[in-house]
Design a protein around this motif. Structure first.
Motif, PDB file in Angstrom:
ATOM      1  N   LYS A 216      29.411 -33.934 -62.480  1.00  0.00           N
ATOM      2  CA  LYS A 216      30.452 -34.070 -61.464  1.00  0.00           C
ATOM      3  C   LYS A 216      29.951 -33.530 -60.134  1.00  0.00           C
ATOM      4  CE  LYS A 216      33.954 -35.596 -64.041  1.00  0.00           C
ATOM      5  NZ  LYS A 216      34.682 -36.864 -63.765  1.00  0.00           N
ATOM      6  N   ARG A 217      30.245 -34.240 -59.067  1.00  0.00           N
ATOM      7  CA  ARG A 217      29.856 -33.763 -57.737  1.00  0.00           C
ATOM      8  C   ARG A 217      30.886 -32.764 -57.218  1.00  0.00           C
ATOM      9  NH1 ARG A 217      30.006 -39.098 -54.070  1.00  0.00           N
ATOM     10  NH2 ARG A 217      29.182 -40.057 -55.953  1.00  0.00           N
ATOM     11  N   TRP A 218      30.433 -31.827 -56.412  1.00  0.00           N
ATOM     12  CA  TRP A 218      31.339 -30.861 -55.810  1.00  0.00           C
ATOM     13  C   TRP A 218      30.688 -30.240 -54.578  1.00  0.00           C
ATOM     14  CZ3 TRP A 218      29.239 -25.883 -55.988  1.00  0.00           C
ATOM     15  CH2 TRP A 218      28.229 -25.686 -56.951  1.00  0.00           C
ATOM     16  N   TYR A 219      31.521 -29.684 -53.705  1.00  0.00           N
ATOM     17  CA  TYR A 219      31.051 -29.015 -52.487  1.00  0.00           C
ATOM     18  C   TYR A 219      31.192 -27.508 -52.656  1.00  0.00           C
ATOM     19  CZ  TYR A 219      31.025 -33.452 -49.959  1.00  0.00           C
ATOM     20  OH  TYR A 219      30.757 -34.729 -49.540  1.00  0.00           O
TER      21      TYR A 219
ATOM     22  N   LEU B 239      26.977 -30.432 -50.515  1.00  0.00           N
ATOM     23  CA  LEU B 239      27.314 -31.284 -51.652  1.00  0.00           C
ATOM     24  C   LEU B 239      26.320 -31.064 -52.786  1.00  0.00           C
ATOM     25  CD1 LEU B 239      28.799 -33.654 -53.051  1.00  0.00           C
ATOM     26  CD2 LEU B 239      27.255 -35.217 -51.814  1.00  0.00           C
ATOM     27  N   ASN B 240      26.814 -30.741 -53.959  1.00  0.00           N
ATOM     28  CA  ASN B 240      26.009 -30.684 -55.172  1.00  0.00           C
ATOM     29  C   ASN B 240      26.329 -31.936 -55.975  1.00  0.00           C
ATOM     30  OD1 ASN B 240      24.861 -27.563 -55.967  1.00  0.00           O
ATOM     31  ND2 ASN B 240      26.266 -27.771 -54.236  1.00  0.00           N
ATOM     32  N   ILE B 241      25.310 -32.714 -56.330  1.00  0.00           N
ATOM     33  CA  ILE B 241      25.542 -33.999 -56.991  1.00  0.00           C
ATOM     34  C   ILE B 241      24.452 -34.261 -58.016  1.00  0.00           C
ATOM     35  CG2 ILE B 241      24.301 -35.245 -55.161  1.00  0.00           C
ATOM     36  CD1 ILE B 241      26.254 -37.583 -55.583  1.00  0.00           C
ATOM     37  N   GLY B 242      24.833 -34.866 -59.133  1.00  0.00           N
ATOM     38  CA  GLY B 242      23.866 -35.209 -60.163  1.00  0.00           C
ATOM     39  C   GLY B 242      22.942 -36.318 -59.702  1.00  0.00           C
ATOM     40  N   ILE B 243      21.728 -36.338 -60.224  1.00  0.00           N
ATOM     41  CA  ILE B 243      20.725 -37.309 -59.801  1.00  0.00           C
ATOM     42  C   ILE B 243      21.172 -38.742 -60.056  1.00  0.00           C
ATOM     43  CG2 ILE B 243      19.494 -36.898 -61.992  1.00  0.00           C
ATOM     44  CD1 ILE B 243      17.928 -38.096 -58.677  1.00  0.00           C
ATOM     45  N   VAL B 244      21.764 -39.013 -61.204  1.00  0.00           N
ATOM     46  CA  VAL B 244      22.186 -40.381 -61.509  1.00  0.00           C
ATOM     47  C   VAL B 244      23.290 -40.821 -60.559  1.00  0.00           C
ATOM     48  CG1 VAL B 244      23.241 -41.872 -63.252  1.00  0.00           C
ATOM     49  CG2 VAL B 244      21.468 -40.240 -63.922  1.00  0.00           C
TER      50      VAL B 244
END
Length: 433
Positions: free
Chosen positions: A410-413, A419-424
């Protein structure tokens, strides 16, 4: 299996009837001919163009071998198009197969090439011209220079993960792991098993890419070209320079005297590999000083499957693989990409304050928009989190900041707006950059 290349089709369509020669470039076997002869051809038919308005010549086939003579090609096209009011499209595939011929009006003068023929055909107001090529002669950036500002380049890459997943479907994480291992060369999708895929990737280097470079550049030290390639494949995501590579080669191969490899030779060979779109150099940029460093820099392979095959699928460090995938994806999205360098004031061993350089993996710039990106395979503890976040806090500006990770879905700030986001998730969302 249908492979969509919507990004490139949109670009080709945007260049239609602009008076320029459309030059479709990219690493061999990345899908240039498929883009032109299948995808764009179908687009034209679906939009009211008749098949007989599309003039197609494939210079690598016996049926079109006479058109390797640029004057014969120009004469044939003029006879079909000249004096007519209908619009025509010219496709010339494998144009590097075109011959250089003596000027019939001045045999001792400069030879006539396909550049002359295509520049001549540009004067036809009812003709739109598209060309592709499949070896390093055509892939060279020299072709754009030869057309003297009268060409548009459509740079085609191996499949992005988004394109790859659109074709294969299934579980997203499984697809990503397969992509990170085998890469995105389109023909891989038709190979029946892993062994066939590995053999195909290995053959591309041995039977296609290196032979092209050796032939075109008349390489004297094929062993050094091959060794340079191996070192670049092993060092993706790591800082290096021609001096380091030359020293490493001389040491490992115990070269001395006239056999010693000079840094300029290595620099030249890296240039040839880059010219054939096998690698790209990513330079370091001082974010606040607004200037580039000379060396060292990083080199990223245009396709991870090719890189992995070249080193025998060893050195599967996901930190570097993930970084290479992100770099390629940013370039596919049309970004200019640099490595960012910022400085923090920290106490040294003597207790004195000193400037300490810190690295931001990528500065992605497109137009006036800039985005800072960190590639973090995992942030398993506070120390790792601090190491990734610290450089982003030192930029002194408000451009967007992203940390791409493999350990979250899950992405989150965070509290600093990063922004922290998964590679996929990052690779499948074109709206982020």
């Amino acid at each position: 299996m249908e492979i969509r290349r919507d990004r490139y089709l949109k670009k080709i369509v945007s260049y239609m009837w602009d008076g320029q020669v459309k030059v479709i470039t990219g690493i061999r076997r990345c899908g240039k001919s498929y883009l032109l002869h299948t995808i764009f051809h179908r687009y034209l038919l679906e939009n009211g163009v008749r098949d007989d308005q599309i003039l197609s010549y494939e210079l690598d086939l016996a049926k079109d071998i006479r058109f390797r003579d640029p004057l014969v090609l120009a004469k044939e096209v003029r006879e079909q198009v000249g004096g007519k009011t209908e619009q025509y499209y010219l496709f010339v595939d494998e144009i590097q197969m075109s011959d250089e011929i003596p000027n019939p009006y001045n045999p001792s003068g400069k030879a006539i090439t396909f550049y002359d023929a295509l520049n001549d055909l540009r004067s036809l107001p009812n003709l739109d011209i598209y060309v592709t090529g499949s070896n390093s002669k055509m892939l060279s950036s020299d072709i754009l220079t030869e057309f003297r500002g009268r060409s548009d380049e459509i740079r085609v890459n191996p499949l992005s993960f988004s394109e790859y997943y659109d074709a294969v479907g299934g579980d997203r994480q499984d697809a990503f792991e397969e992509y990170a291992f085998f890469g995105g060369m389109p023909l891989l999708l038709s190979r029946p098993d892993d062994t066939a895929k590995i053999n195909y990737l290995k053959s591309l280097f041995s039977e296609v890419y290196l032979k092209d470079i050796v032939e075109r550049k008349k390489i004297q030290r094929e062993d050094i070209l091959s060794a340079t390639l191996d070192l670049l494949c092993s060092s993706v995501g790591s800082l290096t320079n021609p001096n380091n590579i030359a020293n490493s080669l001389n040491s490992k191969q115990k070269l001395s005297g006239e056999n010693t490899v000079a840094p300029n030779t290595v620099k030249s060979y890296i240039g040839h590999l880059s010219d054939a779109y096998l690698f790209e150099e990513c330079r370091r940029y001082d974010v606040k000083g607004k200037d580039y460093f000379d060396y060292p820099n990083k080199y990223y392979c245009s396709d991870l499957g090719l890189r992995n095959a070249r080193i025998g699928f060893r050195q599967q460090e996901m930190t570097h693989i993930m970084e290479n995938i992100i770099y390629n994806d940013l370039r596919i999205r049309g970004c200019e990409v640099d490595i960012g360098i910022v400085y923090s004031s920290e106490k040294n061993k003597s207790g004195e304050l000193a400037k300490t350089p810190r690295e931001i993996d990528f500065i992605a710039t497109r137009g006036s928009k800039k985005t800072y990106i960190q590639s973090a395979y995992a942030m398993e503890n506070e120390a790792k989190s601090l190491a990734e976040n610290k450089p982003l806090s030192l930029t002194g500006d408000s451009f967007p900041k992203i940390i791409v990770r493999s350990d979250i879905r899950k992405r989150w700030y965070d509290d600093n707006g990063i922004l922290n986001i998964g590679i996929v998730d990052f690779l499948l969302d074109d709206t982020i950059i």
